[in-house]
Design an enzyme around this catalytic site. Structure first.
Site, mmCIF file in Angstrom:
data_model
loop_
_atom_site.group_PDB
_atom_site.id
_atom_site.type_symbol
_atom_site.label_atom_id
_atom_site.label_comp_id
_atom_site.label_asym_id
_atom_site.label_seq_id
_atom_site.Cartn_x
_atom_site.Cartn_y
_atom_site.Cartn_z
ATOM 1 N N CYS A 8 3.223 5.878 -3.659
ATOM 2 C CA CYS A 8 3.613 4.990 -2.552
ATOM 3 C C CYS A 8 3.381 3.555 -3.003
ATOM 4 O O CYS A 8 3.330 3.285 -4.216
ATOM 5 C CB CYS A 8 2.871 5.335 -1.267
ATOM 6 S SG CYS A 8 1.077 5.147 -1.340
ATOM 7 N N ARG A 14 -0.258 6.744 2.246
ATOM 8 C CA ARG A 14 0.612 7.917 2.177
ATOM 9 C C ARG A 14 0.362 8.807 0.969
ATOM 10 O O ARG A 14 0.225 10.037 1.102
ATOM 11 C CB ARG A 14 2.090 7.477 2.191
ATOM 12 C CG ARG A 14 2.521 6.848 3.502
ATOM 13 C CD ARG A 14 3.839 6.099 3.383
ATOM 14 N NE ARG A 14 3.699 4.905 2.538
ATOM 15 C CZ ARG A 14 4.686 4.091 2.204
ATOM 16 N NH1 ARG A 14 5.909 4.362 2.612
ATOM 17 N NH2 ARG A 14 4.451 3.036 1.466
ATOM 18 N N ASP A 121 5.776 3.553 6.232
ATOM 19 C CA ASP A 121 4.495 2.968 5.841
ATOM 20 C C ASP A 121 3.653 2.781 7.103
ATOM 21 O O ASP A 121 4.030 2.008 7.982
ATOM 22 C CB ASP A 121 4.767 1.618 5.163
ATOM 23 C CG ASP A 121 3.500 0.973 4.648
ATOM 24 O OD1 ASP A 121 2.402 1.429 5.019
ATOM 25 O OD2 ASP A 121 3.617 0.006 3.880
HETATM 26 P P1 4NP Z 1 0.661 2.950 1.308
HETATM 27 O O1 4NP Z 1 0.438 1.854 2.457
HETATM 28 O O2 4NP Z 1 1.747 2.424 0.413
HETATM 29 O O3 4NP Z 1 1.088 4.164 2.068
HETATM 30 O O4 4NP Z 1 -0.667 3.107 0.613
HETATM 31 C C1 4NP Z 1 0.135 0.513 2.185
HETATM 32 C C2 4NP Z 1 -1.151 0.154 1.907
HETATM 33 C C3 4NP Z 1 -1.462 -1.181 1.680
HETATM 34 C C4 4NP Z 1 -0.463 -2.125 1.731
HETATM 35 C C5 4NP Z 1 0.830 -1.755 1.986
HETATM 36 C C6 4NP Z 1 1.134 -0.430 2.214
HETATM 37 N N1 4NP Z 1 -0.785 -3.488 1.528
HETATM 38 O O5 4NP Z 1 0.113 -4.332 1.676
HETATM 39 O O6 4NP Z 1 -1.936 -3.802 1.189
#
Ligand code: 4NP
Length: 149
Positions: A8, A14, A121
């Site tokens: 991800c 995720r 997300d």
């Molecule tokens: P992930 O979610 O891609 O599902 O782990 C996110 C976690 C952190 C961030 C963006 C999406 N961030 O911008 O820090």
């Protein structure tokens, strides 16, 4: 031994959930790992909301730590499942060969072939988003596990 990587953006919401869910459905003859396309959360624990939703469903993902996707992952893994179109583009642009590109799949295409639906997300949303993501990933991982075993 089949090796599967979940990818991800941050590797805290995720993909650690996807890693924990798929591991729980496969025998020890499989390697399952996860990574993020971004470098924001290297060495971070999963988001506490991902840890909580996993725990609610009987899984402990609290010991996982964030890492960034790297080109050598194309050598280390047979299947690379991404959560959304942006992850797909970010991984595929690092591919060196058509074989590398061929390893990269949108995870929800296992449930809805060729639709390119995305796992949303949940980072900026509430707890409900995490349960929704859990259910989507559980359904996809059940199909992946059945295909692999
Ligand atoms: P992930 O979610 O891609 O599902 O782990 C996110 C976690 C952190 C961030 C963006 C999406 N961030 O911008 O820090």
């Amino acid at each position: 031994m089949t090796k599967i990587l979940m990818v991800c953006l941050g590797n805290i919401c995720r993909s650690p959930l996807a890693e924990g869910i798929l591991k729980s459905k496969l025998s020890k003859n499989f390697i399952v790992d996860s990574a993020g396309t971004a470098s924001y959360h290297i060495e971070s624990s999963p988001d506490k909301r991902s840890i909580a939703v996993a725990k609610k469903h009987g899984l402990d993902i609290s010991n996982l730590r964030g890492r960034q996707f790297e080109v050598s992952d194309f050598d280390g893994f047979d299947l690379i499942y991404v959560m959304d179109e942006s992850n797909f583009q970010n991984v595929v642009k690092l591919a060196r060969t058509p074989e590398d590109t061929g390893k990269v799949k949108m995870i929800l295409n296992e449930v809805h072939p060729n639709k390119n639906y995305e796992v949303p997300d949940p980072y900026y949303g509430g707890d409900h988003g995490f349960e929704n993501v859990y259910q989507m990933l559980d359904e996809a991982c059940e199909i992946i596990a059945q295909q692999l075993q």
